[in-house]
Write an enzyme that holds these catalytic residues in place. Structure first.
Site, PDB file in Angstrom:
ATOM      1  N   CYS A 295      16.409 -25.544 -38.318  1.00  0.00           N
ATOM      2  CA  CYS A 295      16.754 -26.362 -39.483  1.00  0.00           C
ATOM      3  C   CYS A 295      15.654 -26.061 -40.487  1.00  0.00           C
ATOM      4  O   CYS A 295      15.470 -24.912 -40.867  1.00  0.00           O
ATOM      5  CB  CYS A 295      16.873 -27.836 -39.114  1.00  0.00           C
ATOM      6  SG  CYS A 295      15.553 -28.489 -38.070  1.00  0.00           S
ATOM      7  N   SER A 296      14.896 -27.053 -40.902  1.00  0.00           N
ATOM      8  CA  SER A 296      13.753 -26.778 -41.769  1.00  0.00           C
ATOM      9  C   SER A 296      12.468 -26.760 -40.947  1.00  0.00           C
ATOM     10  O   SER A 296      11.756 -25.760 -40.899  1.00  0.00           O
ATOM     11  CB  SER A 296      13.645 -27.818 -42.884  1.00  0.00           C
ATOM     12  OG  SER A 296      12.613 -27.490 -43.786  1.00  0.00           O
ATOM     13  N   ALA A 297      12.176 -27.865 -40.260  1.00  0.00           N
ATOM     14  CA  ALA A 297      10.980 -27.923 -39.411  1.00  0.00           C
ATOM     15  C   ALA A 297      11.232 -27.381 -38.015  1.00  0.00           C
ATOM     16  O   ALA A 297      10.308 -27.004 -37.305  1.00  0.00           O
ATOM     17  CB  ALA A 297      10.469 -29.358 -39.323  1.00  0.00           C
ATOM     18  N   ILE A 299      12.741 -29.172 -35.449  1.00  0.00           N
ATOM     19  CA  ILE A 299      12.608 -30.177 -34.383  1.00  0.00           C
ATOM     20  C   ILE A 299      13.681 -31.269 -34.432  1.00  0.00           C
ATOM     21  O   ILE A 299      14.111 -31.757 -33.392  1.00  0.00           O
ATOM     22  CB  ILE A 299      11.211 -30.834 -34.392  1.00  0.00           C
ATOM     23  CG1 ILE A 299      10.913 -31.520 -35.715  1.00  0.00           C
ATOM     24  CG2 ILE A 299      10.138 -29.818 -34.044  1.00  0.00           C
ATOM     25  CD1 ILE A 299       9.599 -32.308 -35.728  1.00  0.00           C
TER      26      ILE A 299
END
Length: 364
Positions: A295-297, A299
């Site tokens: 995704c972005s991070a 997690i």
């Protein structure tokens, strides 16, 4: 006199820990207290099923040696042993009790990593978020001959799958401008044939850079070609070809961009359809490399997708599911997986819907 005490938790009763406990799965330090003065007391953490008090005031001048488990050891013990197995009927009931799910989620240690544990030159410039780092014992290392600092580093972890299958997934952050080549190097090195992207490129601010071309493009030593694009209501599927030194490999790229950051979708149905198609393509794939998920991070939404995939396999095979146990194992591999209590609740809701669609004979 030697007194030893183990401050921990049973596998069925969660112990509430601090919101941030750091470390890796490889270090197991022990704390030694060589002297305890009068009226010294050791109080177990609030929220445990046991309240333990050690009073040595009556020992006079005797100086006992006390071996106490460290917060790190308590974290690892919890993540390795905690479990809450739910039958299909119990899962339906549990999914409706949001308060209990919120309380259960709050007791699971996040297992984030201390930056000091990753003493890698040039690492920081390759992390999208300075507090979201790969757990050292399971991180992916790029095998390159580059002399550039941090050339082997990528913010990614191998994630175990259903029944402990090694390297079933790779959870990673959304590529940055200076890590796109690293990303394709990882995909090639690990022989991954599926990429699942669960974010938009921008959600107010940049969440991920565009790391594939409209038709064809070159990224470092890799040439990427888009062979086909199919748009569905919930997600887009691209057929990609990666070329390196005369060798071609095919990769399916799934883009599910309607899931907002730190939130949950309105319905779990699109996620279940995506999970089913990814699993189908994984079974058909020539190479059995990990499914790369980001995704972005890497997690929150990433954790939800991987946990859903594992939970669906568990329900289909056993007719029951241990969602708490799944999340604990994910956090052993990458800290912070399943980022909010709302995502934890949504995971239960999603698997509850899936279980209701299974035939009765799937029960154990």
């Amino acid at each position: 006199m030697v007194q030893r005490c183990w401050v921990g938790s049973s596998s069925n009763h969660a112990t509430k820990l601090p919101s941030r406990v750091i470390g890796t799965d490889m270090d197991h330090p022990l704390s030694q207290c060589s002297s305890i003065k009068k009226h010294a007391r050791l109080q177990e953490r609030r929220g445990s099923n046991v309240s333990l008090t050690l009073d040595v005031s009556s020992l006079g001048n005797v100086e006992p040696i006390l071996s106490v488990s460290t917060p790190r050891e308590i974290t690892l013990h919890f993540l390795r042993t905690s479990s809450h197995v739910l039958s299909k009927e119990k899962l339906q009931e549990r999914a409706r009790n949001l308060k209990e799910l919120e309380e259960e989620y709050s007791k699971i240690p996040p297992n984030y990593v201390n930056p000091e544990e990753l003493d890698i030159p040039g690492r920081a410039s390759k992390d999208r978020y300075k507090s979201i780092l790969p757990n050292p014992q399971s991180r992916v290392c790029l095998s390159r001959a580059d002399s550039q600092e941090g050339s082997s580093y990528i913010n990614a972890n191998y994630i175990r799958g259903y029944a402990g299958q090694e390297k079933a997934f790779i959870a990673t952050q959304g590529p940055m401008l200076n890590t796109v080549t690293d990303f394709w190097q990882m995909v090639w090195q690990e022989r991954a044939s599926i990429i699942v992207m669960i974010t938009k490129l921008k959600e107010g601010k940049e969440k991920c850079v565009l790391y594939w071309p409209d038709q064809e493009g070159t990224y470092g030593q890799f040439r990427i070609l888009v062979q086909d694009t199919r748009d569905y209501v919930e997600y887009t599927v691209r057929d990609l070809t990666i070329q390196l030194k005369g060798e071609d490999r095919h990769v399916k790229h799934f883009l599910y961009s309607s899931w907002p950051d730190h939130q949950t979708p309105e319905s779990p149905k699109p996620l279940l359809r995506l999970t089913a198609e990814v699993e189908e393509k994984r079974q058909e794939a020539v190479g059995k490399g990990p499914v790369v998920v980001h995704c972005s991070a890497g997690i929150g939404r990433t954790g939800c997708f991987i946990a859903t995939s594992i939970g669906c396999q568990e329900l289909k095979t056993k007719g029951q599911v241990d969602i708490m146990g799944i999340v604990c194992k994910l956090r052993l591999d990458r800290g912070g997986m399943i980022q909010t209590s709302e995502q934890y609740q949504f995971l239960h809701h999603t698997l509850s819907l899936y279980s209701s669609q299974l035939p009765e004979q799937a029960d154990p």
